[in-house]
Design an enzyme around this catalytic site. Structure first.
Site, short mmCIF file in Angstrom:
data_model
loop_
_atom_site.label_atom_id
_atom_site.label_comp_id
_atom_site.label_asym_id
_atom_site.label_seq_id
_atom_site.Cartn_x
_atom_site.Cartn_y
_atom_site.Cartn_z
N ALA A 33 -23.48 5.71 -4.00
CA ALA A 33 -24.42 6.82 -3.89
C ALA A 33 -25.84 6.28 -3.76
O ALA A 33 -26.03 5.07 -3.58
CB ALA A 33 -24.29 7.74 -5.10
N ASN A 34 -26.84 7.14 -3.82
CA ASN A 34 -28.23 6.70 -3.80
C ASN A 34 -29.05 7.60 -4.71
O ASN A 34 -28.53 8.54 -5.31
CB ASN A 34 -28.77 6.71 -2.35
N ARG A 35 -30.36 7.31 -4.82
CA ARG A 35 -31.20 7.96 -5.83
C ARG A 35 -31.78 9.30 -5.41
O ARG A 35 -32.63 9.85 -6.11
CB ARG A 35 -32.35 7.03 -6.23
#
Ligand code: CTP
Ligand code: CA
Length: 225
Positions: A33-35
């Site tokens: 995933a990412n932020r």
């Protein structure tokens, strides 16, 4: 009727907005995933709805409430996001604010990966579909106005201008992520609106204010075409 047109200039228009990160599974319990918080995309969906647009918000997993007046389609992966966007067409305007994972795990495992003594698994990656580019090149299904985002460092305007041409979208909202303003997850955003006609550099403002101003620009665009 005229008063309504002033307050709801996007009444009768359909809008598609993408928001949030995508989650790309490694196995049934793990993902890449990412932020991205989804704050900017959700704010844009809400702002377009407030101006009267019928908004479909296709969103990856966030901790945010659904913006009022939007039909929310929750998805996890980039491929699900693309399918949901295509199902939401036709639309007059598409705003791609999602932080789509560039890569997914090729051949994600159906079973939980185990520490079986053979050492850590090697993850092979495959490139995800580009939703913004796909919508921009959708032929007769193409929304009349396609807006992308670009988080950049260095020469932000030059890099994002090149990205606009590469993607085939009409407008790019370029985020300057080198200023130390915490764009990812933060409340504020410093953006440049890049269009065929030129570049508008906006002062640092809250993501809700960026969303309201972008929605006003969309409404102004449809009033002049
Ligand atoms: N985008 C998309 N689908 C992808 C990747 C990006 O729709 N698979 C959209 C984003 O929502 C954003 C725009 O494309 O509106 C730019 O995303 P960005 O990550 O900056 O562009 P990339 O082409 O992925 O280039 P890079 O990450 O290498 O800078
Ligand atoms: Ca990317």
């Amino acid at each position: 009727h005229f008063a309504d047109a002033a307050h709801k200039p996007l009444a009768g228009r359909r809008a598609l907005v993408t928001s949030g990160p995508t989650h790309e599974p490694i196995d049934p319990v793990r993902y890449i995933a990412n932020r991205s918080s989804g704050k900017q995309g959700h704010a844009i969906a809400g702002a377009l709805a407030r101006l009267g647009a019928a908004v479909t918000l296709v969103s990856g997993p966030t901790r945010l409430p659904d913006p009022p007046g939007c039909a929310v389609v929750p998805i996890e992966t980039a491929r699900e996001m693309l399918a949901a966007c295509e199902a939401a067409l036709p639309a007059d305007v598409a705003v791609c604010a999602a932080a789509v994972a560039d890569w997914r795990v090729a051949g994600a495992s159906d079973r939980k990966l185990k520490k079986d003594g053979g050492g850590p698994p090697a993850l092979a990656l495959a490139e995800n579909p580009d939703i913004l580019a796909t919508l921009s090149k959708a032929g007769e299904r193409r929304p009349a106005l396609v807006v992308g985002f670009a988080a950049e460092t260095g020469d932000v305007v030059a890099t994002a201008t090149a990205k606009r041409a590469r993607k085939g979208c009409d407008w790019i909202v370029a985020n300057d992520v080198s200023l130390g303003t915490t764009t990812f997850g933060g409340a504020d955003n410093t953006v440049h609106l890049i269009r065929e006609s030129g570049v508008e550099s906006w002062p640092t403002m809250g993501k809700d204010a960026v969303a309201a101003r972008l929605a006003e620009a969309v409404a102004a665009h449809f009033q002049t075409v």
